[in-house]
Scaffold this motif. Sequence first.
Motif, mmCIF file in Angstrom:
data_model
loop_
_atom_site.group_PDB
_atom_site.id
_atom_site.type_symbol
_atom_site.label_atom_id
_atom_site.label_comp_id
_atom_site.label_asym_id
_atom_site.label_seq_id
_atom_site.Cartn_x
_atom_site.Cartn_y
_atom_site.Cartn_z
ATOM 1 N N ASN A 138 0.844 -1.224 0.004
ATOM 2 C CA ASN A 138 0.034 0.069 0.033
ATOM 3 C C ASN A 138 0.971 1.254 -0.090
ATOM 4 N N PRO A 139 1.440 1.820 -1.138
ATOM 5 C CA PRO A 139 2.191 2.786 -1.242
ATOM 6 C C PRO A 139 1.437 4.040 -0.954
ATOM 7 N N ASN A 140 0.187 4.186 -1.162
ATOM 8 C CA ASN A 140 -0.371 5.595 -0.548
ATOM 9 C C ASN A 140 -0.881 5.413 0.975
ATOM 10 N N GLY A 141 -0.428 4.422 1.573
ATOM 11 C CA GLY A 141 -1.006 4.197 3.249
ATOM 12 C C GLY A 141 -2.133 2.939 3.181
ATOM 13 N N ASN A 142 -2.004 2.469 4.085
ATOM 14 C CA ASN A 142 -3.003 1.078 4.424
ATOM 15 C C ASN A 142 -4.624 1.784 4.455
ATOM 16 N N LYS A 143 -5.258 1.202 3.748
ATOM 17 C CA LYS A 143 -6.720 1.533 3.879
ATOM 18 C C LYS A 143 -7.363 1.143 5.446
#
Length: 284
Positions: A138-143
């Motif tokens: 998750n490169p954009n941060g973990n949901k």
Amino acid sequence: MSYGAGIWGMVEHKKLNSVQNRACKLFLGLKRNSPNLAARGDMGWTSCLTKQRVEVLRLFCRLKCLSNDRLPVMISNWSSRRSKSWEKSVEAMIRNLNVSHICNVDNISKSHMNPLKRHLFQIDESKWFQDLWNDDKNPNGNKLRTYRLFKKDLKPEPYALSHFLPRHLRKATALLRSGSSDLIMIEKLRYSHPPTPLNCRTCPFCLEIETETHFLVECDMYSDIHFELFQEMHKTDNNFYNLSPKEKIIMILSSDLVNPKTISSYIYEMFSRRNYYMSYNYRT
């Protein structure tokens, strides 16, 4: 889906996983891009592979308990002469499961099935937790950064199964819990091009970073709804008002002392208000 899994269920089948994940999301009202881990976690379903392995072990135990003059045993003995027979595959699977503390291939019987099932379910739950806390993909941060704060076991959630909530309430709660609501900026702007930095995903009403925590317990736009929700939580814990925002959202989304329908109704009301004012701004 698992019909006949005692024969073919030793390996994972991605199509079966897709069907199960789709069924979870359809019932909860989640979108296709919602996390599979959250959908399966709130339904409390074990993985297809674990269910398949249980069926394999059940069939293997049954064959071991039959007398040698029974036709299934005769066929099994005949087929086991092959180098890649079903029996040898099952024996290899049992050895790989590390169940020597329960039984081994030679002495396995029906009395071992319940301990074996518990062991398989524990392995499945441990794997689910590992994936839940894995941020590498998750490169954009973990949901699921918020979800994993309050979800502590792979068991069905009351709002999903124990209480028969209307679909719109169940959907609102599932979207918030799984971090997949497009109405919340931290999720909506995740897929912008180029990706919007985290510190720029701000609430349209107060210019703070809009996370699930901010939406559910902090934003002044919903202060009257927050007040009523906090009053309900205060009845179960007199110290609720002294908790931090993170502790509040954990308690709200994990408490089993408040009727899930009550909490889901407040969440739905907040989403409805946000949607109305956002639509109004776009119209004007």
